[in-house]
Design a protein around this motif. Structure first.
Motif: not given
Length: 339
Positions: A9-12, A45-47, A52-55, A78-80
């Motif tokens: 799992l990655d958050l970019a 992931a989706e944020h 700090a996160i580019a996903s 995932g997709v929220m």
């Protein structure tokens, strides 16, 4: 462990002083490393509204990663779904499926992945902020992929092109009993967010298994747990790689949207006694340390949960640290202790 699917799992993550291009490029390089090391899946992931996160756009990021890899499955973790119209999600992932075939996964969650104000900006109406509609949204999404919507569903006459007949592998994600119950009732595979909700993992998985009903997707329950991992041969390196993430986590618990934390800032930071307790509680059931320590923790978690798949959230502060963590876990896969 030799036959257990192991995933990433990655958050970019955006490095301190870095750009969105650095973050996205890091995700691609991490996915390529995961493929080289024999991992089975790579999810993003989706944020939203998190410096700090580019996903923030999983479908777009998945397309970029899938184009630069060859074998590894690529998907959302995932997709929220409440942030999006089910028809749009079906069309996006139907398109990804048309582009990359059976390599595409669709992990679905119900949390917003952001704060309340940003959630309102995404959904554009307070009426969409509750969770009561989630089971129907999920049923609509499944209908767009597979057909068979209820006769009284007003969306019954709409077809997703691409989408219908182009369904990716569908997972339901969760960190609570609610998502576990929905996944069990619909007969979907269930991925539990142990990396940030680790105190209730066994109870939630038991709830899913108890309520599971066979479906077109699965004959028996199928589970995955996501575990935070920071691994290095040198325990001091593992400690340093963990500090920026701990500081970010503490600041988020304080209601802040922290910028990426540099190594120098992390080393100079002094944790209060309360923050030390928070850090210990966060790390207690994750896998952080030397290869032997990570080996022991993963073995303990897999034995306790009976999970069918393991997902690693590589949480080191630097891209080389995340890649090294993946190398160590991949090496443990062939070791007798995790066999």
């Amino acid at each position: 462990m030799r036959t257990l699917p192991i995933n990433v799992l990655d958050l970019a993550s955006r490095p301190a002083g870095g750009t969105s291009a650095d973050a996205v490029g890091g995700s691609i390089r991490l996915a390529q490393a995961a493929e080289r090391l024999g991992y089975d899946r790579f999810w993003v992931a989706e944020h939203h509204n998190m410096p700090a996160i580019a996903s923030s756009a999983p479908a777009v990021l998945i397309a970029g990663i899938a184009a630069r890899t060859e074998r590894i499955r690529v998907g959302s973790g995932g997709v929220m779904l409440p942030n999006h119209a089910p028809l749009v999600v079906a069309e996006q992932f139907g398109t990804l499926r048309a582009l990359y075939g059976d390599r595409i996964d669709l992990g679905i969650g119900r949390a917003p992945g952001t704060d309340a104000a940003t959630t309102l900006a995404l959904r554009r109406s307070p009426a969409g902020l509750g969770v009561d509609d989630f089971p129907q949204q999920l049923a609509d999404l499944i209908g767009f992929f597979h057909g068979g919507m209820a006769p009284d569903n007003p969306l019954r006459g709409i077809t997703a092109y691409p989408g219908l007949g182009d369904a990716p592998e569908l997972w339901l994600l969760g960190s609570s009993g609610f998502s576990a119950q929905v996944a069990g009732a619909l007969g979907l595979p269930f991925a539990f967010a142990h990396h940030f909700a680790g105190e209730h993992t066994e109870a939630v998985l038991d709830l899913y298994r108890t309520g599971f009903k066979p479906s077109r997707f699965l004959a028996e329950p199928h589970t995955m747990i996501t575990v935070g991992v920071i691994a290095d041969d040198d325990p001091e390196v593992a400690r340093r790689e963990s500090l920026p993430g701990l500081i970010t986590y503490i600041r988020m618990r304080q209601g802040k949207k922290p910028e990426p934390v540099s190594a120098a800032e992390a080393e100079a930071y002094r944790f209060s006694p309360y923050e030390q307790e928070v850090a210990l509680a966060r790390n207690r059931r994750q896998a952080i340390g030397t290869p032997d320590e990570v080996d022991a923790r993963l073995t303990e978690l897999l034995d306790a949960t009976g999970a069918d798949q393991l997902m690693v959230s590589a949480q080191a502060a630097t891209l080389p640290g995340r890649i090294r963590s993946l190398e160590i876990v991949a090496g443990l896969r062939s070791e007798p202790a995790l066999a």
